[in-house]
Design an enzyme around this catalytic site. Structure first.
Site: not given
Length: 123
Positions: A101, A103
Site C-alpha cells: 500500500r 498512502c
C-alpha cells in the site's frame, strides 16, 4: 483486456472504466465515497467515507470475480493525513491479507471527498 462495470458501484463519470482486467489482474479506477444509487457523497466523517469507498471497491472486485483476499496493492489518497489512524482502522477490517500500500495526503479529491482508493487484485 476486459472492462468491468457494475451497477453496485458508482458509474464512471468520465472517459474511464470502473475497472479493467488484463493478464490475470484487475486494476480499479480510484473510488471515492459515492453512494451508487444517488451518485452523491452522503457520509461526512472519514470513517463513514472510508467504509463507503471500500464497499465500492468490493463491488468492483466481486464483478471481476475477485475479492479482498486477492488484492495485492492499494493506493490511498487522503484529504488530511491527520485522518490516517481513523482511516486505517476501517481499512484493516477489509484488507486483511495486508496488500502492499501507498498512502498520500493530496491537495483535493473529486467532489471534496476525504478519501479515494484504487486497487490491483488477482482475478
Amino acid at each position: 483486456m476486459n472492462t468491468i462495470e457494475t451497477d453496485l458501484a458508482p458509474k464512471a463519470i468520465g472517459p474511464y472504466s470502473q475497472g479493467v482486467v488484463a493478464n490475470g489482474f484487475l486494476y480499479t479506477s480510484g473510488q471515492i465515497p459515492l453512494n451508487p444509487q444517488t451518485n452523491a457523497i452522503e457520509a461526512s466523517g472519514i470513517e463513514e467515507q472510508a467504509e463507503q469507498t471500500i464497499k465500492n471497491i468490493g463491488e468492483i472486485l466481486k464483478a471481476a470475480g475477485s475479492d479482498f483476499s486477492k488484492v495485492v496493492k492499494t493506493t490511498c489518497f487522503l484529504a488530511h493525513i491527520s485522518d490516517f489512524a481513523a482511516f486505517n482502522a476501517v481499512y484493516e477490517r477489509y484488507f486483511v491479507s495486508k496488500p502492499a500500500r501507498s498512502c498520500f495526503e493530496v491537495a483535493a479529491l473529486p467532489k471534496n471527498a476525504l478519501v479515494e482508493i484504487e486497487a490491483v487484485a488477482i482475478v
